[in-house]
Scaffold this motif. Sequence first.
Motif, PDB file in Angstrom:
ATOM      1  N   GLU A  68       0.925  -1.164  -0.120  1.00 36.72           N
ATOM      2  CA  GLU A  68       0.064  -0.014  -0.175  1.00 36.72           C
ATOM      3  C   GLU A  68       0.832   1.293  -0.181  1.00 36.72           C
ATOM      4  OE1 GLU A  68      -2.314   3.369   0.803  1.00 36.72           O
ATOM      5  OE2 GLU A  68      -2.908   1.493   0.022  1.00 36.72           O
ATOM      6  N   ARG A  69       0.388   2.182  -0.904  1.00 35.13           N
ATOM      7  CA  ARG A  69       1.339   3.432  -1.150  1.00 35.13           C
ATOM      8  C   ARG A  69       1.591   4.271   0.139  1.00 35.13           C
ATOM      9  NH1 ARG A  69       0.348   8.184  -5.818  1.00 35.13           N
ATOM     10  NH2 ARG A  69       1.914   9.608  -4.693  1.00 35.13           N
ATOM     11  N   SER A  70       0.555   4.473   0.808  1.00 28.89           N
ATOM     12  CA  SER A  70       0.681   5.236   2.010  1.00 28.89           C
ATOM     13  C   SER A  70       1.747   4.566   3.081  1.00 28.89           C
ATOM     14  CB  SER A  70      -0.548   5.524   2.730  1.00 28.89           C
ATOM     15  OG  SER A  70      -1.360   4.468   2.956  1.00 28.89           O
ATOM     16  N   ILE A  71       1.791   3.387   3.249  1.00 23.04           N
ATOM     17  CA  ILE A  71       2.737   2.855   4.260  1.00 23.04           C
ATOM     18  C   ILE A  71       4.248   2.443   3.956  1.00 23.04           C
ATOM     19  CG2 ILE A  71       2.698   0.438   5.671  1.00 23.04           C
ATOM     20  CD1 ILE A  71       0.314   2.133   6.104  1.00 23.04           C
ATOM     21  N   CYS A  72       4.498   2.635   2.738  1.00 20.11           N
ATOM     22  CA  CYS A  72       5.747   2.594   2.302  1.00 20.11           C
ATOM     23  C   CYS A  72       6.775   3.251   2.959  1.00 20.11           C
ATOM     24  CB  CYS A  72       6.092   2.809   0.624  1.00 20.11           C
ATOM     25  SG  CYS A  72       5.288   1.687  -0.451  1.00 20.11           S
ATOM     26  N   ARG A  73       6.122   4.549   3.350  1.00 23.24           N
ATOM     27  CA  ARG A  73       7.287   5.631   4.086  1.00 23.24           C
ATOM     28  C   ARG A  73       7.539   4.816   5.517  1.00 23.24           C
ATOM     29  NH1 ARG A  73       2.831   8.886   2.540  1.00 23.24           N
ATOM     30  NH2 ARG A  73       3.509  10.580   1.067  1.00 23.24           N
ATOM     31  N   ILE A  74       6.664   4.073   6.248  1.00 27.72           N
ATOM     32  CA  ILE A  74       6.921   3.505   7.426  1.00 27.72           C
ATOM     33  C   ILE A  74       8.090   2.502   7.338  1.00 27.72           C
ATOM     34  CG2 ILE A  74       6.001   1.895   9.358  1.00 27.72           C
ATOM     35  CD1 ILE A  74       3.098   2.945   8.716  1.00 27.72           C
ATOM     36  N   PHE A  75       8.397   1.968   6.216  1.00 27.50           N
ATOM     37  CA  PHE A  75       9.448   1.039   6.070  1.00 27.50           C
ATOM     38  C   PHE A  75      10.563   1.614   5.398  1.00 27.50           C
ATOM     39  CE2 PHE A  75       5.438  -1.468   6.743  1.00 27.50           C
ATOM     40  CZ  PHE A  75       6.014  -2.244   7.808  1.00 27.50           C
ATOM     41  N   GLY A  76      10.624   2.741   4.963  1.00 28.60           N
ATOM     42  CA  GLY A  76      11.603   3.238   4.269  1.00 28.60           C
ATOM     43  C   GLY A  76      11.806   2.937   2.941  1.00 28.60           C
ATOM     44  N   LEU A  77      10.791   2.399   2.521  1.00 26.68           N
ATOM     45  CA  LEU A  77      10.951   1.974   0.982  1.00 26.68           C
ATOM     46  C   LEU A  77      11.035   3.044   0.080  1.00 26.68           C
ATOM     47  CD1 LEU A  77       8.185  -0.766   1.082  1.00 26.68           C
ATOM     48  CD2 LEU A  77      10.609  -1.182   1.249  1.00 26.68           C
ATOM     49  N   PRO A  78      11.857   2.860  -1.027  1.00 29.47           N
ATOM     50  CA  PRO A  78      11.926   4.036  -2.258  1.00 29.47           C
ATOM     51  C   PRO A  78      10.447   4.400  -2.578  1.00 29.47           C
ATOM     52  CG  PRO A  78      13.757   2.690  -2.333  1.00 29.47           C
ATOM     53  CD  PRO A  78      12.667   1.880  -1.479  1.00 29.47           C
ATOM     54  N   LEU A  79      10.207   5.634  -3.060  1.00 27.78           N
ATOM     55  CA  LEU A  79       8.902   5.756  -3.661  1.00 27.78           C
ATOM     56  C   LEU A  79       9.505   6.200  -5.109  1.00 27.78           C
ATOM     57  CD1 LEU A  79       7.176   8.137  -0.848  1.00 27.78           C
ATOM     58  CD2 LEU A  79       6.924   5.783  -1.509  1.00 27.78           C
ATOM     59  N   TYR A  80       8.874   5.817  -6.001  1.00 24.09           N
ATOM     60  CA  TYR A  80       8.868   5.860  -7.390  1.00 24.09           C
ATOM     61  C   TYR A  80       8.150   7.011  -8.103  1.00 24.09           C
ATOM     62  CZ  TYR A  80      12.340   2.233  -6.601  1.00 24.09           C
ATOM     63  OH  TYR A  80      13.575   1.526  -5.954  1.00 24.09           O
ATOM     64  N   GLY A  81       8.512   7.682  -8.910  1.00 23.82           N
ATOM     65  CA  GLY A  81       7.506   8.681  -9.524  1.00 23.82           C
ATOM     66  C   GLY A  81       7.935   8.839 -10.959  1.00 23.82           C
ATOM     67  N   ALA A  82       6.948   9.235 -11.790  1.00 24.05           N
ATOM     68  CA  ALA A  82       7.021   9.718 -13.191  1.00 24.05           C
ATOM     69  C   ALA A  82       6.809  11.260 -13.319  1.00 24.05           C
ATOM     70  CB  ALA A  82       6.225   8.719 -14.208  1.00 24.05           C
ATOM     71  N   HIS A  83       7.349  12.000 -13.864  1.00 21.99           N
ATOM     72  CA  HIS A  83       7.080  13.549 -14.072  1.00 21.99           C
ATOM     73  C   HIS A  83       7.367  13.705 -15.494  1.00 21.99           C
ATOM     74  CE1 HIS A  83       7.118  14.202  -9.596  1.00 21.99           C
ATOM     75  NE2 HIS A  83       7.783  13.244  -9.680  1.00 21.99           N
ATOM     76  N   VAL A  84       6.502  14.489 -16.009  1.00 22.34           N
ATOM     77  CA  VAL A  84       6.374  14.862 -17.422  1.00 22.34           C
ATOM     78  C   VAL A  84       6.660  16.227 -17.478  1.00 22.34           C
ATOM     79  CG1 VAL A  84       5.555  14.744 -19.573  1.00 22.34           C
ATOM     80  CG2 VAL A  84       5.277  12.630 -18.015  1.00 22.34           C
ATOM     81  N   ASN A  85       7.690  16.981 -18.261  1.00 19.20           N
ATOM     82  CA  ASN A  85       7.680  18.395 -18.739  1.00 19.20           C
ATOM     83  C   ASN A  85       6.899  18.327 -19.892  1.00 19.20           C
ATOM     84  OD1 ASN A  85       9.830  19.102 -16.401  1.00 19.20           O
ATOM     85  ND2 ASN A  85      10.807  17.471 -17.620  1.00 19.20           N
ATOM     86  N   VAL A  86       5.757  19.140 -19.903  1.00 18.15           N
ATOM     87  CA  VAL A  86       4.989  19.681 -20.779  1.00 18.15           C
ATOM     88  C   VAL A  86       5.284  20.624 -21.495  1.00 18.15           C
ATOM     89  CG1 VAL A  86       2.460  19.681 -21.951  1.00 18.15           C
ATOM     90  CG2 VAL A  86       3.085  17.869 -19.878  1.00 18.15           C
ATOM     91  N   PHE A  87       5.795  20.769 -22.698  1.00 13.58           N
ATOM     92  CA  PHE A  87       6.492  22.270 -22.983  1.00 13.58           C
ATOM     93  C   PHE A  87       6.123  22.496 -24.478  1.00 13.58           C
ATOM     94  CE2 PHE A  87       9.669  19.512 -24.426  1.00 13.58           C
ATOM     95  CZ  PHE A  87      10.119  19.956 -25.486  1.00 13.58           C
ATOM     96  N   THR A  88       6.302  23.613 -25.079  1.00  8.08           N
ATOM     97  CA  THR A  88       6.024  24.137 -26.194  1.00  8.08           C
ATOM     98  C   THR A  88       7.111  24.953 -26.752  1.00  8.08           C
ATOM     99  OG1 THR A  88       4.227  24.912 -27.909  1.00  8.08           O
ATOM    100  CG2 THR A  88       4.286  26.068 -25.840  1.00  8.08           C
ATOM    101  N   ARG A  89       6.920  25.494 -27.905  1.00 10.47           N
ATOM    102  CA  ARG A  89       8.115  26.266 -28.499  1.00 10.47           C
ATOM    103  C   ARG A  89       7.420  27.587 -29.332  1.00 10.47           C
ATOM    104  NH1 ARG A  89      13.338  24.297 -28.554  1.00 10.47           N
ATOM    105  NH2 ARG A  89      13.487  22.001 -28.055  1.00 10.47           N
TER     106      ARG A  89
END
Length: 293
Positions: free
Chosen positions: A120-141
Motif C-alpha cells: 500500500e502506497r501510504s505505508i511505504c514510508r513507514i518501512f523506508g521503501l523507495p518511492l518511485y514517481g514519473a514526471h513529465v515536462n509538458v512544453f511548447t516552442r
Amino acid sequence: MKTMKLLELVAQSNNVLDLAQYAANQHLVPLTYSGTVIGLYNHKALAPLISEDGLITPAGELTGTPEEFDQMLQRWRDINIKNVLNTPDTKHEASRIEANLKMWRGEKYAVRGTPGWWMERSICRIFGLPLYGAHVNVFTRLPSGIHVWIGRRAATKSSNPSKLDNAVGGGIAYPNTPTQAAVQESVEETGMSLSIASTLQSVGTISALAQEPLAPVAPRLSYLFDLQVDTTFRPKADEDDISEFLLLSLEELLLRVKAGEFKTGAGLVCVDFMIRHGYITPENEPDYDRIVT
C-alpha cells in the motif's frame, strides 16, 4: 520577493548526508528480501505490531506474500496504534504510523528488488521503501522561446496546497512501468489524447534522500520525461487536484522556482529541464557544478 539559491532546493531534497550514521541515530535497521536490502525501519518500535504475524522476522527479513502483508496492514487500521505502541520510545513512531494510515489510498506500489511484491502506497514510508514517481515536462516552442506548462495544486490538497507543480506527475502504481505511468498520468491529468501522450521521451532520473515528518527516511527516484506539444494545446484542469494551468517562459519558471512557489520535488524537475535545455549554465549559475553532481 524572497529568493533562494538553487543549491538550497537541492539540499531540501537531500538532507541525509551520511545514511549509515543517520540510521544508527534513528535506530533504523535494514528491511531485506532474500538478502537484498529494500528499506530501512525501526524494528524495535514496530515489534509489538509485526511480531504476531511473523511477516518480518526479527532479523528484518520480509516473508509471506504481499496479500498477507496487506491484510496485516488492514488490521492496523482497525486498532488504536497508540495503545499498542505506548512507551516513550515508541510514541513518535505510533503518531507517524497513524498519520500514514489516515492517508490510505488503496493503491499498490511495487517493492523494487522483490519479484511480484507490492505494498500500500501510504505505508511505504513507514518501512523506508523507495518511492518511485514519473514526471513529465509538458512544453511548447513559441517564437519567443520554450514555454512550460505548470499546474497549481488545489487549495484543498492534503499536501503542498496551492503550490506550483509539474503539469504531469505521480507515483508509479504496481505493476506499471515508468513510461506506462507517465503516459497514463499525462492523459488523466491534462486531458490530452493518448496519441499525444505517447510521444513523450524518457530523459533521465532524479534521486533524493531526505528525512521527512512521516518517514524515518524517504528515498525517492523520479523518472523524467519531456513532452513537446503544439502551441494550440491547452491542458484541462481537474479542480480536485489542479486549480489552474500556467504557461511559463523559462525566465519566469526560474524566478518562481527561486521564489519557493514550487513543491520541492517539482522544482527540482524544472531545474533539471532548464539545465538540459541550456537555460541554466555554468556561466550563469555559480553553484552549477554542485547542483549537477
